[in-house]
Design a protein around this motif. Structure first.
Motif, PDB file in Angstrom:
ATOM      1  N   ALA A   1       0.831  -1.202   0.110  1.00  0.00           N
ATOM      2  CA  ALA A   1      -0.097  -0.020  -0.062  1.00  0.00           C
ATOM      3  C   ALA A   1       1.108   1.156   0.094  1.00  0.00           C
ATOM      4  CB  ALA A   1      -0.941  -0.069   1.161  1.00  0.00           C
ATOM      5  N   VAL A   2       2.021   1.188   0.422  1.00  0.00           N
ATOM      6  CA  VAL A   2       3.131   2.419   0.714  1.00  0.00           C
ATOM      7  C   VAL A   2       3.468   2.682  -0.741  1.00  0.00           C
ATOM      8  CG1 VAL A   2       5.121   3.313   1.520  1.00  0.00           C
ATOM      9  CG2 VAL A   2       3.418   1.632   2.967  1.00  0.00           C
ATOM     10  N   GLY A   3       3.673   4.040  -1.091  1.00  0.00           N
ATOM     11  CA  GLY A   3       4.294   4.551  -2.159  1.00  0.00           C
ATOM     12  C   GLY A   3       3.646   5.888  -2.818  1.00  0.00           C
ATOM     13  N   ARG A   4       4.148   6.156  -4.039  1.00  0.00           N
ATOM     14  CA  ARG A   4       3.528   7.187  -4.718  1.00  0.00           C
ATOM     15  C   ARG A   4       2.535   6.754  -5.861  1.00  0.00           C
ATOM     16  NH1 ARG A   4       4.250  10.620  -8.927  1.00  0.00           N
ATOM     17  NH2 ARG A   4       4.382  13.115  -8.825  1.00  0.00           N
ATOM     18  N   LYS A   5       1.440   7.108  -5.850  1.00  0.00           N
ATOM     19  CA  LYS A   5       0.351   7.164  -6.917  1.00  0.00           C
ATOM     20  C   LYS A   5      -0.049   8.042  -7.700  1.00  0.00           C
ATOM     21  CE  LYS A   5      -1.067   2.944  -4.183  1.00  0.00           C
ATOM     22  NZ  LYS A   5      -2.321   2.331  -3.644  1.00  0.00           N
ATOM     23  N   ALA A   6       0.072   7.994  -8.869  1.00  0.00           N
ATOM     24  CA  ALA A   6      -0.421   9.010  -9.926  1.00  0.00           C
ATOM     25  C   ALA A   6      -1.965   9.333  -9.848  1.00  0.00           C
ATOM     26  CB  ALA A   6      -0.212   8.977 -11.256  1.00  0.00           C
ATOM     27  N   ILE A   7      -2.491  10.420  -9.914  1.00  0.00           N
ATOM     28  CA  ILE A   7      -3.929  10.855  -9.930  1.00  0.00           C
ATOM     29  C   ILE A   7      -4.127  11.535 -10.943  1.00  0.00           C
ATOM     30  CG2 ILE A   7      -6.081  12.001  -8.635  1.00  0.00           C
ATOM     31  CD1 ILE A   7      -4.406  11.323  -6.078  1.00  0.00           C
ATOM     32  N   LYS A   8      -5.310  11.561 -11.793  1.00  0.00           N
ATOM     33  CA  LYS A   8      -5.694  12.301 -12.878  1.00  0.00           C
ATOM     34  C   LYS A   8      -7.006  13.010 -12.428  1.00  0.00           C
ATOM     35  CE  LYS A   8      -4.068   9.165 -16.513  1.00  0.00           C
ATOM     36  NZ  LYS A   8      -4.242   8.597 -17.640  1.00  0.00           N
ATOM     37  N   SER A   9      -6.609  14.272 -11.929  1.00  0.00           N
ATOM     38  CA  SER A   9      -7.739  14.990 -11.477  1.00  0.00           C
ATOM     39  C   SER A   9      -7.502  16.436 -11.455  1.00  0.00           C
ATOM     40  CB  SER A   9      -8.252  14.658 -10.077  1.00  0.00           C
ATOM     41  OG  SER A   9      -8.998  15.632  -9.213  1.00  0.00           O
ATOM     42  N   SER A  10      -8.407  17.373 -11.501  1.00  0.00           N
ATOM     43  CA  SER A  10      -8.207  18.671 -11.482  1.00  0.00           C
ATOM     44  C   SER A  10      -7.799  19.471 -10.158  1.00  0.00           C
ATOM     45  CB  SER A  10      -9.542  19.422 -11.907  1.00  0.00           C
ATOM     46  OG  SER A  10     -10.583  19.358 -11.090  1.00  0.00           O
ATOM     47  N   LEU A  11      -7.733  18.419  -9.091  1.00  0.00           N
ATOM     48  CA  LEU A  11      -7.455  18.949  -7.808  1.00  0.00           C
ATOM     49  C   LEU A  11      -6.012  18.342  -7.280  1.00  0.00           C
ATOM     50  CD1 LEU A  11     -10.806  18.189  -5.972  1.00  0.00           C
ATOM     51  CD2 LEU A  11      -9.863  20.363  -6.446  1.00  0.00           C
ATOM     52  N   ALA A  12      -5.729  17.326  -7.966  1.00  0.00           N
ATOM     53  CA  ALA A  12      -4.273  16.723  -7.510  1.00  0.00           C
ATOM     54  C   ALA A  12      -3.698  16.027  -8.677  1.00  0.00           C
ATOM     55  CB  ALA A  12      -4.343  15.879  -6.112  1.00  0.00           C
TER      56      ALA A  12
ATOM     57  N   HIS B   1      -1.022  13.575  -7.950  1.00  0.00           N
ATOM     58  CA  HIS B   1      -0.395  12.468  -7.089  1.00  0.00           C
ATOM     59  C   HIS B   1      -0.873  12.407  -5.877  1.00  0.00           C
ATOM     60  CE1 HIS B   1       2.594  15.196  -5.820  1.00  0.00           C
ATOM     61  NE2 HIS B   1       3.026  14.196  -5.160  1.00  0.00           N
ATOM     62  N   MET B   2      -0.755  11.179  -4.911  1.00  0.00           N
ATOM     63  CA  MET B   2      -0.907  11.178  -3.774  1.00  0.00           C
ATOM     64  C   MET B   2       0.455  10.193  -3.148  1.00  0.00           C
ATOM     65  SD  MET B   2      -4.017   8.520  -3.133  1.00  0.00           S
ATOM     66  CE  MET B   2      -4.154   7.046  -3.900  1.00  0.00           C
ATOM     67  N   ARG B   3       0.756  10.242  -1.913  1.00  0.00           N
ATOM     68  CA  ARG B   3       1.794   9.491  -1.171  1.00  0.00           C
ATOM     69  C   ARG B   3       1.222   8.977  -0.064  1.00  0.00           C
ATOM     70  NH1 ARG B   3       5.312  12.234   1.184  1.00  0.00           N
ATOM     71  NH2 ARG B   3       4.560  14.009   1.149  1.00  0.00           N
ATOM     72  N   VAL B   4       1.452   7.552  -0.256  1.00  0.00           N
ATOM     73  CA  VAL B   4       1.009   6.591   1.164  1.00  0.00           C
ATOM     74  C   VAL B   4       2.393   6.437   1.980  1.00  0.00           C
ATOM     75  CG1 VAL B   4      -0.320   4.578   1.815  1.00  0.00           C
ATOM     76  CG2 VAL B   4      -1.009   5.770  -0.444  1.00  0.00           C
ATOM     77  N   VAL B   5       2.262   6.913   3.092  1.00  0.00           N
ATOM     78  CA  VAL B   5       3.274   6.869   4.003  1.00  0.00           C
ATOM     79  C   VAL B   5       3.053   5.885   5.227  1.00  0.00           C
ATOM     80  CG1 VAL B   5       4.877   7.943   5.372  1.00  0.00           C
ATOM     81  CG2 VAL B   5       4.119   9.126   3.352  1.00  0.00           C
ATOM     82  N   SER B   6       4.056   5.328   5.762  1.00  0.00           N
ATOM     83  CA  SER B   6       3.738   4.406   6.908  1.00  0.00           C
ATOM     84  C   SER B   6       4.300   5.004   8.181  1.00  0.00           C
ATOM     85  CB  SER B   6       4.699   3.025   6.828  1.00  0.00           C
ATOM     86  OG  SER B   6       4.625   2.560   8.318  1.00  0.00           O
ATOM     87  N   ALA B   7       3.253   5.272   9.042  1.00  0.00           N
ATOM     88  CA  ALA B   7       3.931   6.208  10.175  1.00  0.00           C
ATOM     89  C   ALA B   7       3.573   5.286  11.444  1.00  0.00           C
ATOM     90  CB  ALA B   7       3.159   7.357  10.231  1.00  0.00           C
ATOM     91  N   GLY B   8       4.579   4.212  11.620  1.00  0.00           N
ATOM     92  CA  GLY B   8       4.409   3.431  12.845  1.00  0.00           C
ATOM     93  C   GLY B   8       3.163   2.462  12.560  1.00  0.00           C
TER      94      GLY B   8
END
Length: 452
Positions: A71-82, A84-91
């Motif tokens: 689930a962790v990592g950078r994912k591209a998004i096709k939208s007028s608002l964003a 890409h998004m980044r999913v980060v593990s925080a413990g």
């Protein structure tokens, strides 16, 4: 004493491990719906809390569950608002960071959770909708598709995008295109000019030709006019249903309630609902067989056989797509399927599914109904009997259940579970064309007996 302390620590470690395993983020998906709303969906193995923080143009969704590696990592998004998004593990938590292209207000987004759904196999989900660029443009009566609210022109023409292959929205015929198609008239035939001097017989012949052309043109125009009027009446009839909009923006269509239960299949209106589709694969077998593929293949064959017998069939989907939109709530997706049956005043609604169980030895057919009319049970019994009597698998019987589609369809409705994809033998069986053809044929034969 030392052994007791060590044992206590070991037990505590096992408890913490169990807690960590109980809630884990397995995937983070995104999609853009028909109204240009950007939706983020976090799949979690168990119930988990969440929080949304907005700092300038940076939006962060925190879910209180540990992130799985995939689930962790950078994912591209096709939208007028964003983009890409980044999913980060925080413990023990998972953070979804979305760098925004524009500054949002608190009213421009909303978050909610969707409960785990054992029937559809969907996990607990945390959903975040970014509504800043939401576009809802009213469409004239008769131009919206079943199960959807009015959408903008751009939303209709543009495909729904996501990080998984998703087929675009069902095309909507515009009122302009309809008018051009229906009211196009036959060009008048130009009659050759008469010579100045003609014999009496020739002159009479020319006059007859002119009269014939005039009559033909008049009939053609009259025929076109009747065709236009007929189409307008049919279009009006198909849209003159009781439609309401709920607080959460869903369109709910209600039929006239005048369904038929006898007189044969000829002319009967039947809605076939291939379970799942698009972003929702349904149950998946050990060999990779997807429920959505099997239900669609059988539904298409049911449609073909019913139409050969004179029935009018409407499908909730005819290819691999979500009926409402990718990653929609269960209620939105299921109501969209109900709306198809309601829009066309169907006489019966048949939803086709494949069952699944943790016990791989369980198999067989079962048919579910909800007793809202005097005929739901009769329809379920007719289909279950036909399937059980002609297949060498277990007969799990007719069962009453509070399923959304069977309960909310105003006409008699059933949900058929066509064997178990979790059963290795039955998964192999349903992969073959023989199973699909026979199941479709038996369902049609059952419907024929029900309407007799």
């Amino acid at each position: 004493m030392r052994k007791i302390v060590i044992l206590a620590f070991l037990l505590l470690g096992l408890v913490w491990t169990a807690v960590a395993q109980a809630a884990q983020v397995t995937d983070v998906k995104w999609g853009v719906d028909k109204n240009n709303v950007l939706r983020l969906v976090v799949d979690v193995t168990d119930t988990a809390g969440y929080a949304v923080q907005l700092d300038g143009n940076n939006l962060k969704l925190t879910v209180n569950a540990k992130a799985a590696g995939q689930a962790v990592g950078r994912k591209a998004i096709k939208s007028s608002l964003a983009d890409h998004m980044r999913v980060v593990s925080a413990g023990s938590a998972t953070e979804v960071h979305v760098p925004l292209k524009k500054t949002l207000k608190s009213s421009d987004y909303k978050a909610f959770v969707l409960k785990k759904d054992p029937q559809t196999g969907r996990p607990f989900r945390v959903v975040l909708d970014l509504t800043a660029d939401k576009t809802i443009v009213p469409v004239k009566s008769g131009t919206t598709t079943a199960g959807t609210a009015a959408v903008s022109k751009s939303a209709v023409s543009a495909p729904v995008v996501s990080n998984r292959p998703v087929v675009g929205n069902r095309p909507v015929r515009s009122s302009t295109a309809t008018k051009q198609t229906v009211t196009k008239t036959t060009p008048a035939v130009k009659t050759p000019a008469e010579p100045k001097v003609v014999k009496t017989v020739e002159k009479k012949k020319v006059e007859e030709q002119k009269q014939e052309v005039k009559t033909t043109t008049k009939k053609s125009k009259h025929k076109k006019k009747r065709r236009t009027e007929k189409y307008s009446q049919e279009q009006k009839a198909s849209t003159e249903k009781s439609a309401t909009t709920t607080e959460d923006g869903l369109t709910v269509i209600k039929a006239t309630g005048k369904y038929r239960t006898n007189g044969g299949l000829e002319g009967k209106v039947i809605t076939i609902d291939p379970g799942h589709g698009g972003s929702d694969p349904g149950a998946v077998g050990a060999k990779g067989t997807k429920e959505k593929d099997i239900t669609l293949a059988i539904s298409k064959q049911v449609q073909e056989l019913l139409e050969k017998k004179g029935a009018k069939v409407h499908m909730t989907r005819t290819d691999d797509r979500d009926v409402y939109g990718p990653y929609a709530s269960d209620r939105a997706e299921l109501q969209a399927r109900v709306n198809v049956a309601e829009k066309y005043n169907s006489d019966a609604f048949v939803s086709l599914h494949i069952n699944s169980s943790v016990n791989k030895s369980i198999g067989g057919f079962s048919t579910y109904y909800y007793p809202k009319t005097n005929y739901d049970l009769q329809l379920a019994q007719a289909i279950q009997k036909q399937l059980a009597d002609n297949f060498g698998v277990n007969n799990l019987g007719v069962r009453q259940a509070n399923f959304y589609v069977t309960k909310r369809c105003s006409m008699p409705a059933v949900l058929v579970e066509m064997c178990f994809i979790s059963n290795p033998d039955e998964e192999t069986l349903m992969q073959g064309n023989w199973f699909k053809k026979k199941t479709a044929r038996l369902i049609v034969e059952a419907l024929e007996k029900y309407f007799d």
